[in-house]
Enzyme design. Sequence first.
Site, PDB file in Angstrom:
ATOM      1  N   PRO A  32       0.825  -1.222   0.000  1.00  0.00           N
ATOM      2  CA  PRO A  32       0.000   0.000   0.000  1.00  0.00           C
ATOM      3  C   PRO A  32       0.856   1.269   0.000  1.00  0.00           C
ATOM      4  CG  PRO A  32      -0.802  -1.556   1.642  1.00  0.00           C
ATOM      5  CD  PRO A  32       0.536  -2.054   1.164  1.00  0.00           C
ATOM      6  N   GLU A  33       0.878   1.945  -1.127  1.00  0.00           N
ATOM      7  CA  GLU A  33       1.519   3.253  -1.198  1.00  0.00           C
ATOM      8  C   GLU A  33       0.452   4.225  -1.666  1.00  0.00           C
ATOM      9  OE1 GLU A  33       5.521   3.330  -2.510  1.00  0.00           O
ATOM     10  OE2 GLU A  33       5.825   1.201  -2.149  1.00  0.00           O
ATOM     11  N   ARG A  71      13.917  -0.019   7.458  1.00  0.00           N
ATOM     12  CA  ARG A  71      13.264  -0.545   6.257  1.00  0.00           C
ATOM     13  C   ARG A  71      14.335  -1.261   5.454  1.00  0.00           C
ATOM     14  NH1 ARG A  71       8.520   2.363   5.311  1.00  0.00           N
ATOM     15  NH2 ARG A  71       8.006   0.658   3.900  1.00  0.00           N
ATOM     16  N   LYS A 121      -0.993   8.336   2.467  1.00  0.00           N
ATOM     17  CA  LYS A 121      -1.375   6.947   2.704  1.00  0.00           C
ATOM     18  C   LYS A 121      -2.548   6.834   3.685  1.00  0.00           C
ATOM     19  CE  LYS A 121       3.185   5.587   3.082  1.00  0.00           C
ATOM     20  NZ  LYS A 121       4.173   4.514   3.319  1.00  0.00           N
TER      21      LYS A 121
END
Length: 265
Positions: free
Chosen positions: A2-3, A249, A51
């Site tokens: 999901p971006e 990340r 987002k």
Amino acid sequence: MPEGDTVWNTARVLEKALLGDVLTGSDFRVPRLATTDLTGWTVAESASRGKHLLLRLTRDDRAMTLHSHLRMEGAWRAYAPGERWTGRPAHLIRVVLKTKRAVAVGYHLHEVTLVPTAEEDSLVGHLGPDLLGDDWDPAEAVRRIAAKPQASIAEALLDQRNLAGVGNLYKAETLFLRGLWPWTPVADVPDLDGTVRLAQKLVASNRGRWTQTTTGSLRRGQTSYVYGRRAQPCRRCGTAIEKADQDERVTYWCPHCQPKPATSP
Ligand SMILES: [Zn+2]
């Protein structure tokens, strides 16, 4: 993943299912909203901001916003009344919204919050310019990024306070296409404006479909240059793509196409 584009698409799913209709029932499976009942509220707008999803509801002269965030695994699905909910396992359901013609089910949502619409800024006011917003402002995004010259360009692109809507996939792909080593300090990036505009273009070009591609190909295994391709050959030079942790990340890059600048530590 999901971006910004996925969240934008999800806002359209909710719009199509619910817009203009009165809710005939709701079920919140998050402790803070367990007793909330939105029956009788009308769905006035379904929007995304970076987002974040914002479902705006009205009743008489009141306006409330139901906020949710998909993070990594969240999703909303729309069903016809009586249709089986097949999207995800039932224990992941966080929110159910019903109208006469549709049921919207939110799975694995985060930050489910209900606020007066006038107070939306308490949830999304910190965000930088929205890549997919009508008010997208690349100059402002550049100004915000440049304010922290020692941050890495990868970190700067992911920081939603700089610009809203880039996630890990578009970050990695933008840096590859610009030939930027992910740890390059912002101060050493030759063309911040071009970098920001490319990130926006990549996200915007994937609106309206669920397969995310940066290469132009929708074929499985061919949708990215570096993201998810550790040890596979670079599509441009054949060098093995590398993967490493960066600020909690992961990041992917081609050591040949995205060399470490000679001036960097
Ligand atoms: Zn390469």
